[in-house]
Scaffold this motif. Structure first.
Motif, PDB file in Angstrom:
ATOM      1  N   SER A  60      31.676  45.291  15.799  1.00 33.24           N
ATOM      2  CA  SER A  60      30.317  45.826  15.821  1.00 33.24           C
ATOM      3  C   SER A  60      29.312  44.699  16.035  1.00 33.24           C
ATOM      4  O   SER A  60      29.625  43.529  15.831  1.00 33.24           O
ATOM      5  CB  SER A  60      30.003  46.537  14.498  1.00 33.24           C
ATOM      6  N   VAL A  61      28.120  45.097  16.450  1.00 33.76           N
ATOM      7  CA  VAL A  61      27.038  44.137  16.668  1.00 33.76           C
ATOM      8  C   VAL A  61      25.790  44.670  15.973  1.00 33.76           C
ATOM      9  O   VAL A  61      25.418  45.824  16.174  1.00 33.76           O
ATOM     10  CB  VAL A  61      26.741  43.950  18.182  1.00 33.76           C
ATOM     11  N   VAL A  62      25.186  43.832  15.137  1.00 34.32           N
ATOM     12  CA  VAL A  62      23.918  44.198  14.490  1.00 34.32           C
ATOM     13  C   VAL A  62      22.888  43.178  14.939  1.00 34.32           C
ATOM     14  O   VAL A  62      23.093  41.977  14.796  1.00 34.32           O
ATOM     15  CB  VAL A  62      24.051  44.167  12.945  1.00 34.32           C
ATOM     16  N   SER A  63      21.800  43.674  15.508  1.00 35.43           N
ATOM     17  CA  SER A  63      20.728  42.779  15.955  1.00 35.43           C
ATOM     18  C   SER A  63      19.465  43.113  15.183  1.00 35.43           C
ATOM     19  O   SER A  63      18.989  44.245  15.213  1.00 35.43           O
ATOM     20  CB  SER A  63      20.502  42.964  17.456  1.00 35.43           C
ATOM     21  N   ILE A  64      18.932  42.106  14.468  1.00 31.76           N
ATOM     22  CA  ILE A  64      17.691  42.307  13.697  1.00 31.76           C
ATOM     23  C   ILE A  64      16.627  41.402  14.308  1.00 31.76           C
ATOM     24  O   ILE A  64      16.823  40.190  14.403  1.00 31.76           O
ATOM     25  CB  ILE A  64      17.893  41.958  12.207  1.00 31.76           C
TER      26      ILE A  64
ATOM     27  N   VAL B 133      21.706  37.963  14.886  1.00 31.32           N
ATOM     28  CA  VAL B 133      22.749  38.834  15.428  1.00 31.32           C
ATOM     29  C   VAL B 133      24.025  38.633  14.609  1.00 31.32           C
ATOM     30  O   VAL B 133      24.499  37.508  14.475  1.00 31.32           O
ATOM     31  CB  VAL B 133      23.029  38.523  16.925  1.00 31.32           C
ATOM     32  N   MET B 134      24.504  39.730  14.040  1.00 28.71           N
ATOM     33  CA  MET B 134      25.771  39.660  13.308  1.00 28.71           C
ATOM     34  C   MET B 134      26.836  40.351  14.158  1.00 28.71           C
ATOM     35  O   MET B 134      26.707  41.538  14.482  1.00 28.71           O
ATOM     36  CB  MET B 134      25.633  40.367  11.955  1.00 28.71           C
ATOM     37  N   VAL B 135      27.830  39.606  14.532  1.00 31.62           N
ATOM     38  CA  VAL B 135      28.888  40.145  15.394  1.00 31.62           C
ATOM     39  C   VAL B 135      30.190  40.165  14.604  1.00 31.62           C
ATOM     40  O   VAL B 135      30.617  39.128  14.087  1.00 31.62           O
ATOM     41  CB  VAL B 135      29.060  39.278  16.674  1.00 31.62           C
ATOM     42  N   THR B 136      30.780  41.333  14.510  1.00 32.84           N
ATOM     43  CA  THR B 136      32.040  41.471  13.789  1.00 32.84           C
ATOM     44  C   THR B 136      33.171  41.649  14.791  1.00 32.84           C
ATOM     45  O   THR B 136      33.079  42.499  15.685  1.00 32.84           O
ATOM     46  CB  THR B 136      31.985  42.705  12.858  1.00 32.84           C
ATOM     47  N   GLY B 137      34.195  40.847  14.628  1.00 26.08           N
ATOM     48  CA  GLY B 137      35.339  40.949  15.532  1.00 26.08           C
ATOM     49  C   GLY B 137      36.348  41.959  15.013  1.00 26.08           C
ATOM     50  O   GLY B 137      36.038  42.800  14.185  1.00 26.08           O
TER      51      GLY B 137
ATOM     52  N   PHE C 149      27.449  34.905  12.708  1.00 23.77           N
ATOM     53  CA  PHE C 149      25.997  35.050  12.555  1.00 23.77           C
ATOM     54  C   PHE C 149      25.333  34.131  13.573  1.00 23.77           C
ATOM     55  O   PHE C 149      25.533  32.910  13.533  1.00 23.77           O
ATOM     56  CB  PHE C 149      25.559  34.660  11.151  1.00 23.77           C
ATOM     57  N   MET C 150      24.586  34.721  14.486  1.00 20.64           N
ATOM     58  CA  MET C 150      23.899  33.943  15.518  1.00 20.64           C
ATOM     59  C   MET C 150      22.397  34.145  15.357  1.00 20.64           C
ATOM     60  O   MET C 150      21.951  35.260  15.043  1.00 20.64           O
ATOM     61  CB  MET C 150      24.299  34.412  16.919  1.00 20.64           C
ATOM     62  N   ILE C 151      21.632  33.096  15.587  1.00 20.40           N
ATOM     63  CA  ILE C 151      20.169  33.233  15.500  1.00 20.40           C
ATOM     64  C   ILE C 151      19.511  32.748  16.789  1.00 20.40           C
ATOM     65  O   ILE C 151      20.035  31.882  17.477  1.00 20.40           O
ATOM     66  CB  ILE C 151      19.569  32.464  14.294  1.00 20.40           C
ATOM     67  N   ARG C 152      18.349  33.342  17.046  1.00 19.31           N
ATOM     68  CA  ARG C 152      17.533  32.889  18.190  1.00 19.31           C
ATOM     69  C   ARG C 152      16.169  32.489  17.634  1.00 19.31           C
ATOM     70  O   ARG C 152      15.517  33.296  16.963  1.00 19.31           O
ATOM     71  CB  ARG C 152      17.365  34.031  19.207  1.00 19.31           C
ATOM     72  N   GLU C 153      15.826  31.232  17.858  1.00 14.83           N
ATOM     73  CA  GLU C 153      14.562  30.724  17.313  1.00 14.83           C
ATOM     74  C   GLU C 153      13.468  30.734  18.378  1.00 14.83           C
ATOM     75  O   GLU C 153      13.723  30.408  19.532  1.00 14.83           O
ATOM     76  CB  GLU C 153      14.747  29.306  16.791  1.00 14.83           C
ATOM     77  N   VAL C 154      12.262  31.075  17.946  1.00 15.77           N
ATOM     78  CA  VAL C 154      11.088  31.001  18.831  1.00 15.77           C
ATOM     79  C   VAL C 154       9.991  30.290  18.046  1.00 15.77           C
ATOM     80  O   VAL C 154       9.555  30.782  17.000  1.00 15.77           O
ATOM     81  CB  VAL C 154      10.611  32.414  19.268  1.00 15.77           C
ATOM     82  N   GLY C 155       9.588  29.146  18.549  1.00  9.45           N
ATOM     83  CA  GLY C 155       8.541  28.377  17.881  1.00  9.45           C
ATOM     84  C   GLY C 155       8.927  27.948  16.474  1.00  9.45           C
ATOM     85  O   GLY C 155       8.089  27.961  15.562  1.00  9.45           O
ATOM     86  N   GLY C 156      10.185  27.602  16.293  1.00  8.45           N
ATOM     87  CA  GLY C 156      10.639  27.117  14.992  1.00  8.45           C
ATOM     88  C   GLY C 156      10.880  28.206  13.968  1.00  8.45           C
ATOM     89  O   GLY C 156      11.209  27.920  12.818  1.00  8.45           O
ATOM     90  N   ARG C 157      10.707  29.463  14.343  1.00 10.11           N
ATOM     91  CA  ARG C 157      10.943  30.574  13.423  1.00 10.11           C
ATOM     92  C   ARG C 157      12.082  31.447  13.964  1.00 10.11           C
ATOM     93  O   ARG C 157      12.259  31.540  15.178  1.00 10.11           O
ATOM     94  CB  ARG C 157       9.677  31.419  13.258  1.00 10.11           C
TER      95      ARG C 157
END
Lengths: 187, 170
Positions: B137-141, B128-132, B115-123
């Motif tokens: 698979s890759v799910v980007s929300i 991104v959920m990446v399954t090996g 589970f990876m996250i990208r923060e912008v302005g503290g939010r």
């Protein structure tokens, strides 16, 4: 009187209005001893000026051609630069347009579903999968939470222990009073 | 002349800078979208604005949907993955070098789930959920995400909901 005429001729000469005969007269006068010094000082050089324009030297044409060729070369160089600048600008514009179009065609700009109900179902499915995976990772953390609760309970016990200790110290104070009471009773 | 050269350089660099703004996830989707053996799903912000108008009894889910701007999925059909592509192996190093932070890694038998996250302005702007594993698979929300609400979904949406989903698919 003659000097006045000569001065008038000089004036006309500088304006380019004199004929060849008048110029010849002018040169002869300025070259003669009759010409006053005030006139020869300024315009005396007219006397030695050639009567006819000199013929161009032999290599004049070659020199002129060389100069003209250089100028042509400079013009070509400027033209090339301008052409390159135009081509470069056009290439940059084409590259920019291609990138913009590729950006527009890139995934994420088109929806897989046109029916909102289907999209909603898919969104639920995706979010549920993500949620389940997240919870699979945080299940172990819940056990850590249990430990935290246990620690809180232990803290509660510590408080109770403190209260018991406090009360015991009071009892000890009462114990300290006991001997005096016993003494009084013996008396 | 200098001015012309400057404008020329600017014109040449501008599209490149636009191109450079693509995230590793964008690049991955661009590379494999529509290719044989890969399945991709895109749900745009426009669709989410339509979804927010749909009546739903689950208020929590409705609130979550209104905050999402887009979802993308890319998965490999393990049976047809002859090229040996592993999305996790390809994407993870790039994510870590492009401002994404690791939120969690779940180690499973089939493969790890990152589970990876990208923060912008503290939010949190992207999850991104990446399954090996074989069928990676890759799910980007994308959106203004609330992870607590996402995590609580599996509790609030029970088996009945899943059965309804299956009916819709049929």
């Amino acid at each position: 009187m003659e000097q006045e005429k000569i001065r008038e001729l000089i004036g006309r000469y500088y304006r380019g209005e004199t004929s060849e005969e008048e110029e010849l007269t002018l040169r002869k006068y300025l070259g003669s001893a009759a010409a006053p010094a005030s006139m020869t000082d300024e315009d005396g050089y007219l006397a030695i000026a050639p009567e006819r324009m000199p013929e161009p030297s032999e290599d004049f044409d070659a020199r002129l051609e060389a100069v003209t060729r250089t100028e042509t070369r400079v013009t070509t160089s400027n033209g090339r630069r301008r052409l390159l600048a135009i081509i470069g600008t056009a290439a940059a514009a084409v590259a920019g347009l291609w990138l913009i179009f590729s950006q527009l065609r890139s995934p994420g700009n088109g929806d897989t579903f046109s029916d909102p109900d289907l999209a909603m179902a898919e969104v639920k499915s995706i979010l549920l999968t993500v949620s389940e995976n997240m919870n699979a990772g945080t299940t172990q953390l819940q056990q850590v939470g249990t430990i935290t609760v246990s620690l809180d309970e232990l803290n509660g016990l510590r408080n109770i222990n403190g209260l018991v200790g406090k009360n015991l110290s009071r009892l000890r104070y009462l114990d300290g009073l006991k001997p005096e009471a016993e003494n009084k009773e013996t008396k | 002349m200098k001015k012309q050269v400057f404008i020329l350089i600017l014109l040449a660099v501008l599209p490149l800078s636009l191109h450079a703004q693509k995230s590793p996830v964008d690049e991955l989707f661009a590379r494999y979208d529509g290719k044989d053996g890969f399945t991709s799903v895109f749900i745009s912000s426009k669709m989410f604005s339509l979804l927010s108008r749909i009546d739903s009894n689950d208020e929590e889910f409705r609130n979550l949907v209104t905050r999402i701007k887009g979802i993308r999925i890319l998965s490999i059909d393990s049976a047809r993955n002859s090229s040996g592509v592993n999305l996790a192996a390809e994407l993870m190093p790039k994510l870590q070098h492009n401002g994404y932070e690791e939120l969690m890694t779940v180690k499973e038998e089939n493969g790890n789930v990152f589970f990876m996250i990208r923060e912008v302005g503290g939010r949190i702007a992207e999850l991104v959920m990446v399954t090996g594993g074989e069928g990676s698979s890759v799910v980007s929300i994308q959106g203004d995400l609330d992870l607590k609400t996402i995590a609580s979904l599996s509790d609030s949406m029970g088996i009945n909901e899943l059965e309804n989903l299956d009916k819709v698919r049929k």
